[in-house]
Every structure is written in C-alpha cells, then in structure tokens.
Scaffold this active site. Structure first.
Site, PDB file in Angstrom:
ATOM      1  N   ASP A 147       0.852  -1.181   0.000  1.00  0.00           N
ATOM      2  CA  ASP A 147       0.000   0.000   0.000  1.00  0.00           C
ATOM      3  C   ASP A 147       0.891   1.235   0.000  1.00  0.00           C
ATOM      4  O   ASP A 147       2.087   1.168   0.310  1.00  0.00           O
ATOM      5  CB  ASP A 147      -0.912   0.012   1.229  1.00  0.00           C
ATOM      6  CG  ASP A 147      -2.121   0.927   1.054  1.00  0.00           C
ATOM      7  OD1 ASP A 147      -2.297   1.460  -0.057  1.00  0.00           O
ATOM      8  OD2 ASP A 147      -2.876   1.112   2.020  1.00  0.00           O
ATOM      9  N   GLU A 190       1.864   3.933  -4.086  1.00  0.00           N
ATOM     10  CA  GLU A 190       1.375   2.557  -4.186  1.00  0.00           C
ATOM     11  C   GLU A 190       2.281   1.710  -5.080  1.00  0.00           C
ATOM     12  O   GLU A 190       2.584   0.546  -4.752  1.00  0.00           O
ATOM     13  CB  GLU A 190      -0.053   2.569  -4.720  1.00  0.00           C
ATOM     14  CG  GLU A 190      -1.064   3.080  -3.687  1.00  0.00           C
ATOM     15  CD  GLU A 190      -2.396   3.479  -4.290  1.00  0.00           C
ATOM     16  OE1 GLU A 190      -3.360   3.645  -3.527  1.00  0.00           O
ATOM     17  OE2 GLU A 190      -2.466   3.646  -5.528  1.00  0.00           O
ATOM     18  N   ASP A 249      -5.196  -2.841  -2.410  1.00  0.00           N
ATOM     19  CA  ASP A 249      -6.514  -2.198  -2.506  1.00  0.00           C
ATOM     20  C   ASP A 249      -6.537  -1.099  -3.557  1.00  0.00           C
ATOM     21  O   ASP A 249      -7.538  -0.396  -3.698  1.00  0.00           O
ATOM     22  CB  ASP A 249      -6.957  -1.653  -1.144  1.00  0.00           C
ATOM     23  CG  ASP A 249      -6.033  -0.593  -0.588  1.00  0.00           C
ATOM     24  OD1 ASP A 249      -5.828   0.428  -1.267  1.00  0.00           O
ATOM     25  OD2 ASP A 249      -5.529  -0.763   0.529  1.00  0.00           O
ATOM     26  N   ASP A 261      -1.051  -0.772   5.082  1.00  0.00           N
ATOM     27  CA  ASP A 261      -1.428   0.625   5.323  1.00  0.00           C
ATOM     28  C   ASP A 261      -0.784   1.148   6.602  1.00  0.00           C
ATOM     29  O   ASP A 261      -0.290   2.278   6.643  1.00  0.00           O
ATOM     30  CB  ASP A 261      -2.945   0.718   5.412  1.00  0.00           C
ATOM     31  CG  ASP A 261      -3.419   2.120   5.746  1.00  0.00           C
ATOM     32  OD1 ASP A 261      -3.324   3.011   4.887  1.00  0.00           O
ATOM     33  OD2 ASP A 261      -3.886   2.328   6.884  1.00  0.00           O
ATOM     34  N   HIS A 283     -12.969  15.215  27.264  1.00  0.00           N
ATOM     35  CA  HIS A 283     -12.887  16.661  27.009  1.00  0.00           C
ATOM     36  C   HIS A 283     -11.946  17.336  28.012  1.00  0.00           C
ATOM     37  O   HIS A 283     -11.634  16.795  29.077  1.00  0.00           O
ATOM     38  CB  HIS A 283     -14.267  17.300  27.091  1.00  0.00           C
ATOM     39  CG  HIS A 283     -14.880  17.177  28.454  1.00  0.00           C
ATOM     40  ND1 HIS A 283     -14.529  17.971  29.517  1.00  0.00           N
ATOM     41  CD2 HIS A 283     -15.811  16.321  28.927  1.00  0.00           C
ATOM     42  CE1 HIS A 283     -15.213  17.632  30.590  1.00  0.00           C
ATOM     43  NE2 HIS A 283     -15.999  16.620  30.260  1.00  0.00           N
ATOM     44  N   GLU A 309     -22.941  12.702  28.559  1.00  0.00           N
ATOM     45  CA  GLU A 309     -22.686  12.263  29.925  1.00  0.00           C
ATOM     46  C   GLU A 309     -23.995  11.885  30.610  1.00  0.00           C
ATOM     47  O   GLU A 309     -25.096  12.229  30.152  1.00  0.00           O
ATOM     48  CB  GLU A 309     -21.962  13.384  30.699  1.00  0.00           C
ATOM     49  CG  GLU A 309     -21.594  13.056  32.143  1.00  0.00           C
ATOM     50  CD  GLU A 309     -20.733  11.808  32.277  1.00  0.00           C
ATOM     51  OE1 GLU A 309     -21.268  10.693  32.090  1.00  0.00           O
ATOM     52  OE2 GLU A 309     -19.543  11.940  32.583  1.00  0.00           O
TER      53      GLU A 309
END
Length: 410
Positions: A13, A54, A79, A128, A215, A290
């Site tokens: 890849d 590639e 791919d 990848d 957060h 939350e």
C-alpha cells in the site's frame, strides 16, 4: 516455474498526505501456506502522489519476495484498483510517472510468476499501517525499521464514573467510602458474553479503532463536582490549553480518520480544536453524552451525601438506581453507549476514529471491551483530556490499547 516453487503473498500500500504531499509506502511478504509474515518494508519517499506511493510499495514488496525466493510464484494483494488493473494488463498506463514504475515492477520476477488481486481497503490494514508509520517517523525526523514501529492509538476501535465529567466520585473510587460498592454501568447482552481474545486465532482483518478523548477541563472539573448532561459548561482556559495539546499530539501522529463527539459544549469545543488540526469535520453522536445526574448536578460528592444520603447509598449499590430528581442510571448509560459504539463501528469499519466524550461513556466503553463487571468503573481514573484506545474486530473481539494517557499534556 516448477511445481515445487515456493508460494508467497505480497501485500502493499502507499499513501500521500495531500496527494501530492508527504508520501510513503508499506509492504509485507507472507508465506502463502502458513500466513507467516516473512518480511516487512516501509519508507517515506518525500513528496509524491498516492499512485506513485502505491507503485513504490509494490516494487518494495516484490523485491523483498525475490530476496527470499527468486523462483517463487507470487500473489500480490492490493486495494489500489489502478495498480492491480494496470499490472494485470487490463488497463492502459497513460500517466508518464506510472510507466517506469510499472516496468520496474515487471522486471523483478519472470513473466507469469506474479498475479494480482484487488482486495478491500479493510483487508490491507497491515501494509497501510506500515506506510503510515514510515510517514509518521519521517515527520519526527526518524527512520522506520521493522520491529521498531510505533504502537497505534488505535495505531488503527472505540466509561463511567460516579462523578461524571469532573470525574468526581469516579476519581474518588477506591476510597474507603466506596470500597466494595457496586453500581456503575449496567450490563447488556453484549457485555455478558466474553468475546474471543483479540490476537488469538485466525486473522480478523483490520480493526476499527476508537481513540477515546475525554474533554478538557471546565470550571467544575478541579472542584470535582457532578457535571452531567443536565449542565453544559464551557472549557476553562486550562481546558482550552489541554484541547490544543491533544490536537497537536494527534495531528503529529496522523492516524485519526474521523472525529465523533458528544453534543455537550465542552466536548464540541475539544473536538473542534482537534478536528481543525486534522482537517476534519466533527460528527455529533447524541448517545455519547454524559449521565444526567438530576438534582445532583453541580454538587460535590460530600454535598450529595449530606443532602440525599439514601438515594446516594442506593445509587452506589445498584447500576439501575437513579440520582435524585429523575436522573439517569448507569445501566441506562451503558445501554445507550453500547448502541453508539455499534453505530460507530458500522459507520467507520476498519478506520481510526477519535471519540470525544465524558467520564461515564468512556469508562463504559472500556469496561464493556474488557468484559469487566459494573463496579470496575469505580476502579478507573480518567483525567481531563486523557487518551484511551480500544480496537474492535469483525468477530466481536475487542483489544484495549491505551488507557488514561496524559503524556501529551506534560
């Protein structure tokens, strides 16, 4: 080729961050009979397009295969529809940058020794990952080498604490007043059946990886007050600095492919800062919000114990108990978090997703991934702006990769 020649598989890849932009390739050689990885190759190649990268990956993989067995028959799996079709002779090679690369690839093995197979991107995760690790290493001024690759935060899929966002009682978990209590996130059908251990058994394909980011701080966080979905404080100055630090860290890694966030302001602000650094647009997932702590919102644990002692005691004993005033039980939070998890796995299959949420949902995801009992939530600490990571596989297995990492904040 003789009937007894060795059979090898090459997976390759390449990628470009900009197309054209900083580029790299990854390739590996496997034994076709056993599936054993025999060689890995990866390199950052400077500024190039995806297609060039590639092709360079293909060439590196074929050369590695030839070094192992010059008389081998090789099956190449990629791919890239373009490379597979061009190398199979079904598509013409019109671009001048591609022609010399294709010619170089054809010269490595004799005619007829190599055949090409297109595979979905989700099945090409190893190559990848190698390509991305090579590009990441180049960005850090380092070189990539097999066996010295960095672990994914993912890099690749996808919490609860009594105190909700400020990690209030959650961070007090383990103290004498909480020892032996139950009550955290409730179980679901999915969590009661232990999945197979990830990494033990057949190849499960590319994982869907959740990078879980709590957060940043709000004004309530240092005070360890209940702050659930019933309140919506913004990030404090410290919280904005934490979000910026997380953004810089994740941008440097370059592995996140999508951003999903709780609808709460503090999460949207954190996710927005990171998404801007990554060039992505956050998607809101309501079930990542939350817990609703009802009448306990904004109170400290000591204040809740003083004002609502019986309700608090019941809440600590059972995940089905609700906070005073019609708040939300941890069992309910666990159920909706599991629903959000399944939706995100389906939507982002095989990708690395940043999930910005709160103490309760993140700990719920961790607990469910580990198959741990509900009271395990009282034994986890989750700091503001910390990173955790869980990888999810197609057969239902989950693998914990990281928990409560705050190195980027130091």
């Amino acid at each position: 080729m003789s009937a007894g020649s060795r059979r090898l598989i090459v997976e390759a890849d390449g990628g470009s961050r900009g197309n054209p932009g900083p580029a790299g390739y990854g390739a590996l050689v496997l034994d076709a009979a056993s599936g054993e990885v025999l060689a890995e190759r990866a390199e950052a190649i400077g500024r190039a397009t995806n297609n060039v990268a590639e092709y360079r990956g293909l060439i590196a993989g074929l050369r590695a295969a030839r070094e192992l067995a010059p008389d081998a028959t090789v099956r190449v799996r990629m791919d890239s529809k373009l490379v597979v079709e061009q190398m199979s002779g079904r598509w013409k090679i019109k671009h001048p940058d591609m022609r010399p690369l294709a010619a170089e690839a054809r010269e490595i093995f004799p005619p007829g020794a190599v055949r090409y197979e297109w595979i979905p991107r989700a099945e090409n995760g190893h190559a990848d990952r190698l390509a991305n690790e090579a590009m990441d290493a180049a960005k850090r001024g380092e070189s990539w080498s097999p066996g010295n690759s960095t672990a994914q935060l993912a890099a690749p899929a996808r919490s609860a604490g009594p105190a909700g966002d400020p990690a209030e009682p959650a961070e007090a978990a383990g103290s004498d007043e909480r020892a032996g209590t139950a009550g955290a996130t409730g179980t679901t059908e999915a969590s009661t059946t232990a999945p197979p251990a990830a990494g033990w058994g057949a190849d499960q394909g590319t994982a869907t990886t959740f990078v879980l980011l709590r957060h940043g701080e709000t004004a309530l966080t240092p005070q360890k007050r209940f702050s659930g979905s019933g309140a919506d404080p913004e990030l404090s100055e410290a919280g904005r600095r934490q979000a910026a630090a997380a953004a810089a860290h994740l941008a440097a890694r370059g592995t996140v492919q999508a951003v999903v966030t709780s609808p709460a302001l503090r999460c949207r602000q954190t996710a927005g800062t990171v998404a801007d650094a990554l060039g992505l647009k956050p998607r809101i997932e309501d079930d990542l919000r939350e817990t609703d702590f009802g009448a306990w919102e904004g109170l400290s644990f000591a204040e809740v114990r003083e004002r609502h002692p019986e309700d608090l005691a019941a809440w600590l004993r059972s995940p089905k108990a609700e906070p005073t005033g019609g708040g939300e039980s941890f069992a309910a939070v666990s159920r909706r978090t599991a629903v959000a998890r399944d939706r995100m796995i389906a939507r982002f299959a095989g990708r690395t997703v940043l999930v910005v949420s709160h103490v309760t949902p993140i700990k719920s995801l961790v607990r469910l991934a580990l198959g741990a009992p509900p009271d395990a939530l009282f034994r986890m600490e989750l700091s503001a702006a910390s990173l955790s990571a869980v990888a999810y596989y197609a057969d239902g297995a989950a693998s914990m990769r990281l928990f409560n990492d705050t190195a980027h904040l130091r």
